[in-house]
Design a protein around this motif. Sequence first.
Motif, PDB file in Angstrom:
ATOM      1  N   UNK A 262       0.832  -1.210   0.000  1.00  0.00           N
ATOM      2  CA  UNK A 262       0.000   0.000   0.000  1.00  0.00           C
ATOM      3  C   UNK A 262       0.861   1.252   0.000  1.00  0.00           C
ATOM      4  N   UNK A 263       1.874   1.295   0.852  1.00  0.00           N
ATOM      5  CA  UNK A 263       2.763   2.460   0.898  1.00  0.00           C
ATOM      6  C   UNK A 263       3.562   2.593  -0.385  1.00  0.00           C
ATOM      7  N   UNK A 264       3.987   1.466  -0.938  1.00  0.00           N
ATOM      8  CA  UNK A 264       4.746   1.470  -2.179  1.00  0.00           C
ATOM      9  C   UNK A 264       3.923   2.079  -3.313  1.00  0.00           C
ATOM     10  N   UNK A 265       2.698   1.645  -3.458  1.00  0.00           N
ATOM     11  CA  UNK A 265       1.858   2.151  -4.546  1.00  0.00           C
ATOM     12  C   UNK A 265       1.532   3.629  -4.369  1.00  0.00           C
ATOM     13  N   UNK A 266       1.329   4.052  -3.147  1.00  0.00           N
ATOM     14  CA  UNK A 266       1.073   5.472  -2.897  1.00  0.00           C
ATOM     15  C   UNK A 266       2.271   6.315  -3.321  1.00  0.00           C
ATOM     16  N   UNK A 267       3.481   5.812  -3.014  1.00  0.00           N
ATOM     17  CA  UNK A 267       4.696   6.552  -3.370  1.00  0.00           C
ATOM     18  C   UNK A 267       4.938   6.541  -4.866  1.00  0.00           C
ATOM     19  N   UNK A 268       4.610   5.435  -5.533  1.00  0.00           N
ATOM     20  CA  UNK A 268       4.745   5.367  -6.996  1.00  0.00           C
ATOM     21  C   UNK A 268       3.736   6.302  -7.654  1.00  0.00           C
ATOM     22  N   UNK A 269       2.541   6.366  -7.106  1.00  0.00           N
ATOM     23  CA  UNK A 269       1.473   7.203  -7.669  1.00  0.00           C
ATOM     24  C   UNK A 269       1.778   8.692  -7.516  1.00  0.00           C
ATOM     25  N   UNK A 270       2.444   9.061  -6.439  1.00  0.00           N
ATOM     26  CA  UNK A 270       2.779  10.465  -6.207  1.00  0.00           C
ATOM     27  C   UNK A 270       3.740  10.959  -7.285  1.00  0.00           C
ATOM     28  N   UNK A 271       3.475  12.140  -7.825  1.00  0.00           N
ATOM     29  CA  UNK A 271       4.271  12.660  -8.935  1.00  0.00           C
ATOM     30  C   UNK A 271       5.741  12.838  -8.570  1.00  0.00           C
ATOM     31  N   UNK A 272       5.997  13.377  -7.381  1.00  0.00           N
ATOM     32  CA  UNK A 272       7.377  13.672  -6.992  1.00  0.00           C
ATOM     33  C   UNK A 272       8.132  12.400  -6.642  1.00  0.00           C
TER      34      UNK A 272
END
Length: 221
Positions: free
Chosen positions: A116-126
């Motif tokens: 879940x944290x990984x996907x959130x970080x991948x999804x974030x533009x920066x």
Amino acid sequence: MTVPPFEGFPAVASELYQQLTVQNTREFWNAHRGVYETAVRGPMLALTHELSAEFGEFKVFRPNRDVRFSADKSPYKTSQGAVTEGRGGEFYYLQINAEGLYVASGYYQLASDQLRRFRQAVDDEITGEDLVARVAALEGNYAISGRALSTAPRGYPRDHPRIRFLQHKGLTAGHEFGAPDWLFTRQAKRRIAETWRGAWALSEWLNAHVGPSRLAPEGSR
């Protein structure tokens, strides 16, 4: 227990696994157990003992396969692996097999909270574009592994600009060395350590944005 210094993996280590791939039987193993102890397990224990000061204490895997739930009943693994976890949650892995040496680092299999944290970080533009840049800098020298899905995970569009990474359930950087001459010498320790250090940019990103799982171990839930 005193551990002797690491002096390389003898060439017979890969030869043992070449033979074991064909003759994976208890009879063959019992006849060659001494070769395993002196050419494989002994050097692996010496190597990981020396590497542990920088990377952490290693687990050296047993040679026996767990065949209870497997259709493949061959009793022995056709490689010798060892793994440790770094302070931030990244892992460092190496193995010897019939082809030679393989070295990798990163996050092999993400738990549900890590994913879940990984996907959130991948999804974030920066943070997502930061990952793209770090991986691009590694590719060519490392094989990037961990892709597990053929489409987008639930909740993400198929045309996401970083769909490649959203399809991952782990993320590692590895290198297949084969059996160069230095594998049989003490230089192997330096080469392995340099490989892990060279992939630090990926582990650094994973530690910062994913980190270790916070779930309780299976037996304690």
